[in-house]
Design a protein around this motif. Sequence first.
Motif, PDB file in Angstrom:
ATOM      1  N   PHE A  23      62.652  18.441  -2.964  1.00 17.44           N
ATOM      2  CA  PHE A  23      62.110  19.636  -2.294  1.00 17.44           C
ATOM      3  C   PHE A  23      61.208  19.232  -1.118  1.00 17.44           C
ATOM      4  N   ARG A  24      60.577  18.081  -1.265  1.00 19.62           N
ATOM      5  CA  ARG A  24      59.731  17.608  -0.166  1.00 19.62           C
ATOM      6  C   ARG A  24      60.586  17.085   0.990  1.00 19.62           C
ATOM      7  N   VAL A  25      61.699  16.444   0.652  1.00 19.54           N
ATOM      8  CA  VAL A  25      62.609  15.992   1.715  1.00 19.54           C
ATOM      9  C   VAL A  25      63.151  17.210   2.463  1.00 19.54           C
ATOM     10  N   ALA A  26      63.583  18.210   1.684  1.00 23.23           N
ATOM     11  CA  ALA A  26      64.216  19.389   2.287  1.00 23.23           C
ATOM     12  C   ALA A  26      63.232  20.219   3.103  1.00 23.23           C
ATOM     13  N   SER A  27      61.953  20.126   2.775  1.00 24.41           N
ATOM     14  CA  SER A  27      60.966  20.928   3.494  1.00 24.41           C
ATOM     15  C   SER A  27      60.505  20.264   4.789  1.00 24.41           C
ATOM     16  N   ALA A 243      55.241   8.885  -7.589  1.00 21.94           N
ATOM     17  CA  ALA A 243      56.290   7.987  -7.086  1.00 21.94           C
ATOM     18  C   ALA A 243      57.055   8.674  -5.954  1.00 21.94           C
ATOM     19  N   ALA A 244      57.364   9.953  -6.141  1.00 26.48           N
ATOM     20  CA  ALA A 244      58.057  10.700  -5.076  1.00 26.48           C
ATOM     21  C   ALA A 244      57.190  10.760  -3.819  1.00 26.48           C
ATOM     22  N   ASN A 245      55.901  10.970  -4.012  1.00 25.63           N
ATOM     23  CA  ASN A 245      54.967  11.028  -2.883  1.00 25.63           C
ATOM     24  C   ASN A 245      54.958   9.706  -2.110  1.00 25.63           C
ATOM     25  N   ALA A 246      54.980   8.605  -2.870  1.00 24.39           N
ATOM     26  CA  ALA A 246      54.962   7.289  -2.225  1.00 24.39           C
ATOM     27  C   ALA A 246      56.263   7.036  -1.459  1.00 24.39           C
TER      28      ALA A 246
END
Length: 329
Positions: A23-27, A243-246
């Motif tokens: 969702f962070r990639v897509a945003s 981990a996703a944030n990193a």
Amino acid sequence: MAQAPVTVTVTGAAGQIGYALLFRVASGQLLGPDTPVRLRLLEIPQAVQAAEGTAMELDDCAFPLLTGVDVTDDTRRAFDGVNVALLVGARPRTKGMERGDLLEANGGIFKPQGEAINAGAADDVRVLVVGNPANTNALIAQAHAPDVPAERFTAMTRLDHNRALSQLAAKSGASVADITKLTIWGNHSATQYPDIFHAEIAGKSAADLVGDRQWLADEFIPTVAKRGAAIIEARGASSAASAANAAIDHVHDWAHGTPDGDWTSAGVISDGSYGVPEGLISSFPVVSRGGRFEIVQGLELNDFSRERIDASVQELQEERDAVAALGLV
Ligand code: NAD
Ligand code: LMR
């Protein structure tokens, strides 16, 4: 003219990091607010249905930058034309599994993924390996992609870097934003070495400000190096959102550059810098310039640091020897 979409492939898309990452990639947080993204979600057949559910949720967010989502269990299809490959899915160690078994099982994942990247990726492909053992999995993938420049294969130690920033901020009472030039050296494992000897807090030497070698050796280093295990103990599952944030931080800095006067940490292919054998994927202090990571050169290493870097690099060499014996590199 509108920018063409960038193809981002996420493996292990139905896993917990995948759910925190997609969702962070897509945003637009990975590549910026002006870059449209096309997502490819790779999963094993048993998890494709769950990944399709995540794809439905991605649709339901109506992200303006998201131009499409494909879900597949076909490795070649997943990496066809890929610009950014986030290799998250890996085989976790299960009960009774020896280290060699783990490396072999992951070889079965990262070898075909390396081959598929070699066969179909875009010329500018960037690869970040998150799945553990991240450094050696990255090495396996890289070894099977001879047509892709080796420097495009990286392993994630940004989570360790961020953990170290946070621990140092808590000890010193500073804000994480005031801390620069921290380094994670070596392997993403308990042997990693978080180094504060070149770090600065608001421009002053962090080691001098902290001034407490006991804290460094007995608290700071083990807390950072064993943080992953502490999260598993507390949550009953390994770190996912952090981990996703990193992963977002790593790729964002790779694409957009690191701030002047600072560096970050990433597992990159060694050119022999700091005595790390050439070809190993080891964490180093890196800057990102012009879309490339460069190892920061010329840092003096004291005996305390040298000993710890050597120990972690020794472990990386042993992992490389083990996968070489299996014919994986
Ligand atoms: P998870 O078990 O929740 O998800 C992993 C997913 O990968 C599963 O859905 C599984 O079906 C999928 N998968 C397995 N083999 C695959 C393959 N060949 N192709 C595509 N997908 C495949 O695990 P998670 O919590 O998301 O963690 C993923 C990995 O990241 C683990 O190896 C974990 O140890 C590692 N990790 C690394 C760091 C780091 O800092 N480098 C931090 C946290 C976790
Ligand atoms: C982490 O650092 O949080 C993970 O690598 C831990 C793990 O073993 O998955």
